[in-house]
Every structure is written in structure tokens, then in C-alpha cells.
Design a protein around this motif. Structure first.
Motif, PDB file in Angstrom:
ATOM      1  N   GLY A  65       0.834  -1.291  -0.035  1.00  0.00           N
ATOM      2  CA  GLY A  65       0.051   0.007  -0.080  1.00  0.00           C
ATOM      3  C   GLY A  65       0.605   1.075   0.052  1.00  0.00           C
ATOM      4  O   GLY A  65       0.306   2.382   0.435  1.00  0.00           O
ATOM      5  N   LEU A  66       2.083   1.179  -0.274  1.00  0.00           N
ATOM      6  CA  LEU A  66       2.875   2.285  -0.129  1.00  0.00           C
ATOM      7  C   LEU A  66       2.353   3.405  -1.297  1.00  0.00           C
ATOM      8  O   LEU A  66       2.251   3.059  -2.407  1.00  0.00           O
ATOM      9  N   LYS A  67       2.502   4.697  -0.851  1.00  0.00           N
ATOM     10  CA  LYS A  67       2.141   5.900  -1.616  1.00  0.00           C
ATOM     11  C   LYS A  67       3.472   6.372  -2.386  1.00  0.00           C
ATOM     12  O   LYS A  67       3.268   6.783  -3.662  1.00  0.00           O
ATOM     13  N   VAL A  68       4.359   6.261  -1.633  1.00  0.00           N
ATOM     14  CA  VAL A  68       5.725   6.667  -2.118  1.00  0.00           C
ATOM     15  C   VAL A  68       6.206   5.598  -3.167  1.00  0.00           C
ATOM     16  O   VAL A  68       6.078   4.392  -2.779  1.00  0.00           O
ATOM     17  N   ARG A  69       6.782   6.190  -4.360  1.00  0.00           N
ATOM     18  CA  ARG A  69       7.404   5.330  -5.153  1.00  0.00           C
ATOM     19  C   ARG A  69       8.854   4.993  -5.008  1.00  0.00           C
ATOM     20  O   ARG A  69       9.681   5.938  -4.686  1.00  0.00           O
ATOM     21  N   VAL A  70       9.136   3.627  -4.841  1.00  0.00           N
ATOM     22  CA  VAL A  70      10.555   3.170  -4.616  1.00  0.00           C
ATOM     23  C   VAL A  70      11.356   2.880  -5.722  1.00  0.00           C
ATOM     24  O   VAL A  70      10.819   2.381  -6.741  1.00  0.00           O
ATOM     25  N   VAL A  71      12.119   3.631  -6.088  1.00  0.00           N
ATOM     26  CA  VAL A  71      13.120   3.609  -7.155  1.00  0.00           C
ATOM     27  C   VAL A  71      14.482   3.227  -7.193  1.00  0.00           C
ATOM     28  O   VAL A  71      15.252   3.878  -6.195  1.00  0.00           O
ATOM     29  N   HIS A  72      15.013   2.173  -7.787  1.00  0.00           N
ATOM     30  CA  HIS A  72      16.592   2.226  -7.778  1.00  0.00           C
ATOM     31  C   HIS A  72      17.276   2.948  -8.698  1.00  0.00           C
ATOM     32  O   HIS A  72      18.481   3.095  -8.566  1.00  0.00           O
ATOM     33  N   GLY A  73      16.675   3.381  -9.831  1.00  0.00           N
ATOM     34  CA  GLY A  73      17.314   4.168 -10.670  1.00  0.00           C
ATOM     35  C   GLY A  73      18.264   3.620 -11.720  1.00  0.00           C
ATOM     36  O   GLY A  73      19.088   4.336 -12.321  1.00  0.00           O
ATOM     37  N   ASN A  74      18.268   2.372 -11.848  1.00  0.00           N
ATOM     38  CA  ASN A  74      19.225   1.631 -12.690  1.00  0.00           C
ATOM     39  C   ASN A  74      18.865   1.655 -13.991  1.00  0.00           C
ATOM     40  O   ASN A  74      19.894   1.442 -14.730  1.00  0.00           O
ATOM     41  N   THR A  75      17.631   1.966 -14.090  1.00  0.00           N
ATOM     42  CA  THR A  75      17.293   2.085 -15.587  1.00  0.00           C
ATOM     43  C   THR A  75      18.076   3.322 -16.330  1.00  0.00           C
ATOM     44  O   THR A  75      18.753   3.017 -17.388  1.00  0.00           O
ATOM     45  N   LEU A  76      18.133   4.281 -15.573  1.00  0.00           N
ATOM     46  CA  LEU A  76      18.934   5.449 -16.053  1.00  0.00           C
ATOM     47  C   LEU A  76      20.228   5.155 -16.181  1.00  0.00           C
ATOM     48  O   LEU A  76      21.133   5.679 -17.072  1.00  0.00           O
ATOM     49  N   THR A  77      20.848   4.539 -15.058  1.00  0.00           N
ATOM     50  CA  THR A  77      22.210   4.119 -14.987  1.00  0.00           C
ATOM     51  C   THR A  77      22.759   3.261 -16.179  1.00  0.00           C
ATOM     52  O   THR A  77      23.708   3.737 -16.976  1.00  0.00           O
ATOM     53  N   ALA A  78      21.900   2.284 -16.571  1.00  0.00           N
ATOM     54  CA  ALA A  78      22.156   1.738 -17.924  1.00  0.00           C
ATOM     55  C   ALA A  78      22.124   2.429 -19.068  1.00  0.00           C
ATOM     56  O   ALA A  78      22.784   2.198 -20.175  1.00  0.00           O
ATOM     57  N   ALA A  79      21.324   3.502 -19.056  1.00  0.00           N
ATOM     58  CA  ALA A  79      20.870   4.345 -20.251  1.00  0.00           C
ATOM     59  C   ALA A  79      22.090   5.197 -20.578  1.00  0.00           C
ATOM     60  O   ALA A  79      22.837   5.377 -21.527  1.00  0.00           O
ATOM     61  N   VAL A  80      22.763   5.447 -19.226  1.00  0.00           N
ATOM     62  CA  VAL A  80      24.095   6.426 -19.426  1.00  0.00           C
ATOM     63  C   VAL A  80      25.153   5.869 -20.099  1.00  0.00           C
ATOM     64  O   VAL A  80      25.848   6.270 -20.702  1.00  0.00           O
ATOM     65  N   ILE A  81      25.265   4.529 -19.637  1.00  0.00           N
ATOM     66  CA  ILE A  81      26.411   3.594 -19.840  1.00  0.00           C
ATOM     67  C   ILE A  81      26.275   3.350 -21.436  1.00  0.00           C
ATOM     68  O   ILE A  81      27.162   3.302 -22.209  1.00  0.00           O
ATOM     69  N   LEU A  82      25.148   2.797 -21.818  1.00  0.00           N
ATOM     70  CA  LEU A  82      24.780   2.589 -23.280  1.00  0.00           C
ATOM     71  C   LEU A  82      24.994   3.589 -24.198  1.00  0.00           C
ATOM     72  O   LEU A  82      25.468   3.396 -25.145  1.00  0.00           O
ATOM     73  N   ASN A  83      24.700   4.792 -23.687  1.00  0.00           N
ATOM     74  CA  ASN A  83      24.744   6.059 -24.501  1.00  0.00           C
ATOM     75  C   ASN A  83      26.213   6.646 -24.545  1.00  0.00           C
ATOM     76  O   ASN A  83      26.395   7.573 -25.344  1.00  0.00           O
ATOM     77  N   GLU A  84      27.093   6.136 -23.860  1.00  0.00           N
ATOM     78  CA  GLU A  84      28.264   6.362 -23.893  1.00  0.00           C
ATOM     79  C   GLU A  84      29.306   5.710 -25.125  1.00  0.00           C
ATOM     80  O   GLU A  84      30.165   6.006 -25.619  1.00  0.00           O
ATOM     81  N   PHE A  85      28.762   4.608 -25.711  1.00  0.00           N
ATOM     82  CA  PHE A  85      29.229   3.912 -26.837  1.00  0.00           C
ATOM     83  C   PHE A  85      29.263   4.449 -28.041  1.00  0.00           C
ATOM     84  O   PHE A  85      28.486   5.211 -28.360  1.00  0.00           O
ATOM     85  N   ARG A  86      30.251   4.275 -28.769  1.00  0.00           N
ATOM     86  CA  ARG A  86      30.452   4.757 -30.121  1.00  0.00           C
ATOM     87  C   ARG A  86      29.635   4.015 -30.877  1.00  0.00           C
ATOM     88  O   ARG A  86      29.321   2.845 -30.656  1.00  0.00           O
ATOM     89  N   LYS A  87      28.800   4.475 -31.976  1.00  0.00           N
ATOM     90  CA  LYS A  87      27.916   3.913 -32.788  1.00  0.00           C
ATOM     91  C   LYS A  87      28.686   2.657 -33.811  1.00  0.00           C
ATOM     92  O   LYS A  87      27.880   1.617 -33.947  1.00  0.00           O
TER      93      LYS A  87
END
Length: 627
Positions: free
Chosen positions: A423-445
Motif C-alpha cells: 500500500g505504499l504511496k511513495v514510489r521506490v526507485v533504484h534508478g538503475n534504468t537511467l544508469t544503464a541508459a547512461v552507460i549504453l549511450n557512451e558507446f560509439r556507434k
């Protein structure tokens, strides 16, 4: 042309300005060691007074930045930002100035040196001269400094600080502090010339003067309003932080030094002074606004525990690095951490505002190594759970878990708490989705093959699945065939062959793109070919051992330019930069997403989260050249 006495003569010396104390120390040591006499003991007294004065202001600064104590009694709700910190960096220049003036006075008038340790009459004379001379002198001098010319060329610097802080008391021009020297010096010199002076009187008056200055420039009210109801006359003989803060908002009122009596006599007393004081001290709980977002951090080690605003504001405003001057404070810090463990409470560390939303950082007083002790797991999860429930009661919208607080082995990336409290109203977030996005967008094409360690972790799995969809061959280092096959089956059928299990580092000796999700030794790095770039999402970062290779930064993002009140750096991050998991929680809150982001990373949302971050003005921080 710069107005005379509007700039400090040693402002270009930086930290070397403290060498100006050198002659005093040298003179005392010379006579003590080589002449075997203490005739220059006055030099030591000046040095001690200067050290104590700095300590008084530092104590006030520490108290102001202890948000877990002062959050309900803050006068101005915004935080002190980097611009104000840099502006007030040399706030202690006036202590050097007064030390030099005191030295000159002692050399010119030797009678000032031969003072007894105690003389009770001196305190009465001192108080009398302060009230009848210093207070009115400062009052009228302060009013003159608000004249057009003096304010523009001198006093405007002091008023340039938007948020009052104890260090703001020293943030002024040399001319203003010369006047303040006269204000301080007249009562002491008068008492001494009357024959009533003493060493204890000098120490007491100077330190009491600084204490009251720090009190007035505090952004946290400390004087209860009830005392003015019981002793009404006291409101004219002792100002409060609220009283002085009104001078910075309405500069035509409240000019007094410490005693509002002179504002009342001069008809410059702000009529809202005591009403606002009562409002702040009586409605503290109602005035405090709960945050919209919380980042739940933890302590890394003893040294990094000192990288907080309430220890040294200037140190916390720069990226963390181990400094030798902090080593003597290691035992004290360890003792304080033990007390915090006993209390077992999450502490409010810092806050900032972003587009009308209040963001706070809470810290759990647990060291990084404790997360790897089996017997500590239950206690740590209990503290994290209590923090989540506390945030839920306060109406927080999103709470983001930092680093080890979301460890898979500890709580399944936050899954434990969401399942336990549906029943939590606060959303619990580990933030790893954006961490993965940052890493993946570092790669050269043009990257066609990568070597991945920590391949079966949350981030490793998401990275491998995302890259294989882009037809990138991923060498996944893992000894567990079962876990590898489980991840491989999650990939589209026509992409599964891009995931390759390897068990040794030798398999990557021809691969120039490494993704490090598990700490690797210099020997293991040696298998990488020359010119390799090491991307990483491992804490702590790997050692930059190879000179013929390059090393990426930990996944991080720069906050938008419109962030307000940010005045401390997040661990080793630059100013305005936060870890990607922190930024992931910020995006979650700004987007108003209502789902929990816990457990395994949803690979399908990586691009969505990345675009949302860019839309809200967050920018990646990386040393990689993506051209």
C-alpha cells in the motif's frame, strides 16, 4: 577605479594568506627556545584568540548545516548555493586583519601586554563602554554604510549573500572591518587604560562578540519566543537571528549591533521583528515543507563521512578526495559515527529545489563494508524500510535508493520493501534504468563487440540484452552457465547468438571495449589490448592502471541549470553532478510516473527514461568521445 579599502591586499595569495600569522609564531618560538623567556607570550595569545574565533564561527556553521536539527526553525528556506559559498570563501580575512592590528598595538604600546589574568572590575567597565560607546557607534556607522556611495562601493558586498549564514558575518570589505575593529577595540582599550584590563577579559569579550555575530547571521532561530513574554525588556537588549535577517530583506531597518534598543531610539526598528520571531519558533512544524523526492544515501568510509556540509562547508562544496588535514579528525569522526549507529536514525543531509520541487538527501549511518557482513543485513534493511515508511508518512512522492541500499543480495533491488508494503504511496526507485541508459549511450556507434564483467548483475543483464538487440556481440564473463542461459533466453531469438559466455579474461584480449560491472585487478586489466576503453558501473571505481588505455567515469548526470540551493558535491562527483541512480529518481518524480522501479531492469524502458532525462534538462557526464 576600485574604491580604496574595498579589496583585501592578500586576496591573490589563496591559502598562503595564513603565512601572515608566521611572524607571530616565529617571534614567540624564537624567544621561548633561544632566549629561554616568555616575554613574547602575547604573540601566542593573539594566535590562540584567532584560532578560537575561527572555531566559534565554524561551530555556528556546523549547527546551521545540521538540517536534521534545524530544518523546522530555518528563517529562509532556500539553501546556500555554490555561488554564495565561493563568494564567502575568504570570510576569515577579518581575523587576519585584526591579528595584524593587535600585533601593531602591542608593539607600539607595551603596556597593553602586561595584563593580569583576572580583574573583575574590567568586566563591568567593558560592559559599560560597550553599551554606551560601541553599540551606538556601530549603529550610526552601519546607517552611514547604507548611504549611496558607501553602500555601492563597500557594504553591498555583505548584502550580496542571499541566505544568511555565520560566515556571512565576515563577508565584508576591509574598510567595514576596520570600523568593526574600532567598535571592538574601544571597550577593551578603555578598560586597559583605566587599569582594569585582564587576559580573561580580552578572551571573553572577543569570543562573546563573535558568538553574538554568528548568532545574528544564523539562518536557524535558536531563541524561544517565550523568553520575551517572561522578560519583555530582554527583547531590547538581545537581538535574534530573525531580527537581523529582516535587515537583509528591509535594509532601512534593524541596524543595531546586538541591542535593538538603539533601533527603537533611532526609529528604525522593524515592526515585524518579534511577530515573525514568534511565528518561526511557534509554528515550526507547520512551516516546514516535506520534500517531493528523497535520495537515500549511505556512508562509504570514515574519511568520506567528513564530506558533509555540517563538517566543513568549503570541503563539501568540492568533489571528495582524501586530504591530509582531515587525518587528525579520523578518531573523532569514528566516535561520532558510533553514536549515530546507536541512535540508528536516518539523517537529513542536504537539499535543493528543482522546478518548484524540493529534493532531499537522507543518509543512513552505515559504512560500505557493513553491507557485506551477513549478520548486518537485517539491521540495514530495517533502517531502509523505516526511511521508506517515514517518507511515505511525509507525503514524499519518490524515494531513490543509492548504491548498496539497493544491493540485489540485500533486498532484491528494493523488491523486498514493495512486496512487504503493497500500500505504499511513495514510489521506490533504484534508478538503475537511467544508469544503464547512461552507460549504453557512451558507446560509439561503430562498436561491434564488448567484453562485460558482472554480466549477470541487474545492470550487466540489461546492458547485455540491450546491446544484443543492436547486433553488438557481447562477451559475458560468468562461470554460471545456468544464469547465462537464463539471460540469453530473454533476448529475441534472432539476437541470442550475439550473447557469448566466456569464463576467462583472456577471451577479451582482442576486444577494445570493456564494460566493468565487477571490480577487476590490475593483472586482470592487463589482458585488455592497448587502446581499450573501460566503461564502468562498479563501486568503488577500478584503478586507472593502464596508461595505454582510457577509463570512463561512473555513470552520472548533470542536474539542470535551474536547480537552486545546491551547495554540496555528491561524493566524488563535480558540482551539480549526481550519480545516475539519483538522477533516475529525479526523472521518475518529474515525470510523475506511478510505478515502482525495483528488481530487474525493464530493458524496454531504457530509451524512454533516457529521453525523459534529456527532456527535463539533465545531461550526461562522460569523458568518452562519442564522435
Amino acid at each position: 577605479m576600485v574604491a580604496p579599502l574595498s579589496a583585501w591586499p592578500w586576496e591573490n595569495l589563496g591559502i598562503f594568506k595564513y603565512m601572515l600569522y608566521g611572524p607571530l609564531a616565529a617571534k614567540f618560538l624564537y624567544t621561548w627556545i633561544y632566549e629561554d623567556t616568555l616575554k613574547d607570550l602575547w604573540c601566542l595569545h593573539i594566535l590562540l584568540v584567532c584560532a578560537l574565533r575561527g572555531f566559534v564561527y565554524q561551530l555556528w556553521s556546523s549547527y546551521n548545516n545540521m538540517l536534521f536539527l534545524t530544518r523546522n526553525r530555518r528563517i529562509k528556506q532556500q539553501g546556500v548555493d555554490f555561488k554564495q559559498i565561493d563568494s564567502e570563501w575568504d570570510w576569515d580575512n577579518f581575523i587576519i586583519l585584526e591579528a595584524l592590528l593587535a600585533s601593531m598595538a602591542c608593539l607600539m604600546f607595551p603596556s597593553l601586554i602586561a595584563l593580569p589574568l583576572w580583574n573583575s572590575r574590567g568586566f563591568f567597565t567593558l560592559l559599560l563602554l560597550h553599551v554606551t560607546v560601541s553599540e551606538p557607534l556601530y549603529y550610526w556607522a552601519h546607517r552611514f554604510f547604507h548611504g549611496a556611495y558607501l553602500f555601492t562601493h563597500y557594504h553591498s558586498l555583505h548584502h550580496s549573500s542571499p541566505v544568511p549564514h555565520p560566515f556571512t558575518a565576515g563577508h565584508a570589505t576591509p574598510l567595514e572591518h576596520l570600523v568593526l575593529c574600532a567598535v571592538i577595540g574601544i571597550p577593551m582599550t578603555g578598560s586597559i587604560l583605566m587599569g582594569y584590563g585582564s587576559i580573561s577579559m580580552v578572551y571573553s569579550y572577543v569570543l562573546a562578540f563573535d558568538f553574538l555575530r554568528g548568532l545574528g547571521h544564523s539562518n536557524a532561530e535558536v531563541i524561544p519566543h517565550e523568553i520575551f513574554y517572561k522578560l519583555p525588556f530582554l527583547r531590547y537588549f538581545l537581538y535574534t537571528p530573525t531580527y537581523h535577517s529582516l535587515h537583509h530583506t528591509d535594509m532601512e531597518t534593524n541596524f543595531c549591533l546586538f541591542m535593538p534598543l538603539f533601533d527603537a531610539i533611532g526609529n528604525t526598528l522593524n515592526i515585524n521583528s518579534w511577530r515573525l520571531h514568534e511565528k518561526i519558533t511557534s509554528d515550526s512544524e507547520q512551516r516546514w515543507r516535506g520534500p517531493d523526492f528523497v535520495f537515500l544515501a549511505h556512508v562509504v568510509d570514515i574519511m568520506s563521512a567528513m564530506h558533509v556540509p555540517f563538517v566543513l562547508r568549503s570541503f563539501a562544496s568540492t568533489p571528495f578526495s582524501t586530504r591530509f588535514f582531515l587525518l587528525p579528525f579520523w578518531p573523532l569522526t569514528f566516535a561520532i559515527m558510533l553514536m549515530m549507529w546507536v541512535r540508528s536514525k536516518t539523517f537529513l543531509l542536504s537539499f535543493y529545489n528543482l522546478r518548484g520541487h524540493l529534493h532531499q538527501t537522507w543518509v543512513i549511518p552505515r559504512f560500505g563494508f557493513q553491507y557485506f557482513l551477513p549478520f548486518a543485513t537485517g539491521g540495514i534493511n530495517k533502517h531502509i524500510e523505516e526511511a521508506i515508511l517515514r517518507a511515505d508518512r511525509m507525503g514524499v512522492k519518490v524515494i531513490s535508493l543509492a548504491a548498496l541500499n539497493k544491493n540485489e543480495a540485500l533486498n532484491g533491488g528494493g523488491t523486498l520493501f514493495v512486496n512487504k508494503h503493497p500500500g505504499l504511496k511513495v514510489r521506490v526507485v533504484h534508478g538503475n534504468t537511467l544508469t544503464a541508459a547512461v552507460i549504453l549511450n557512451e558507446f560509439r556507434k561503430d562498436v561491434k563487440e564488448v567484453f562485460l564483467t558482472g554480466a549477470t548483475s541487474k545492470l550487466g543483464r540489461a546492458t547485455a540484452l540491450y546491446l544484443c538487440r543492436r547486433r553488438v556481440r557481447v562477451l559475458m564473463l560468468t562461470s554460471s552457465t545456468e544464469r547465462f542461459q537464463k539471460i540469453q533466453k530473454e533476448a529475441p531469438t534472432d539476437c541470442q547468438h550475439f550473447l557469448v559466455q566466456v569464463t576467462k579474461y583472456q577471451a577479451a584480449q582482442n576486444c577494445k571495449t570493456w564494460i566493468v560491472g565487477k571490480w577487476i585487478t590490475p593483472w586482470e586489466q592487463s589482458w585488455a589490448p592497448s587502446g581499450t576503453h573501460f566503461h564502468q558501473f562498479v563501486v568503488p571505481p577500478i584503478l586507472a592502471f593502464r596508461r595505454d588505455c582510457t577509463y570512463g567515469d561512473l555513470a552520472a548526470m548533470r542536474l539542470p541549470l535551474d536547480v537552486q540551493g545546491l551547495g554540496s558535491c555528491e561524493y566524488t562527483m563535480e558540482r551539480g553532478v549526481v550519480h545516475a541512480c539519483h538522477a533516475g529518481g529525479v526523472v521518475h518524480q518529474l515525470e510523475g510516473w506511478t510505478h515502482h522501479e525495483v528488481g530487474a531492469i525493464d530493458v524496454n524502458r531504457i530509451d524512454l527514461v533516457w529521453e525523459a532525462a534529456l527532456k527535463h534538462g539533465l545531461r550526461p557526464v562522460s569523458s568518452v568521445n562519442n564522435d
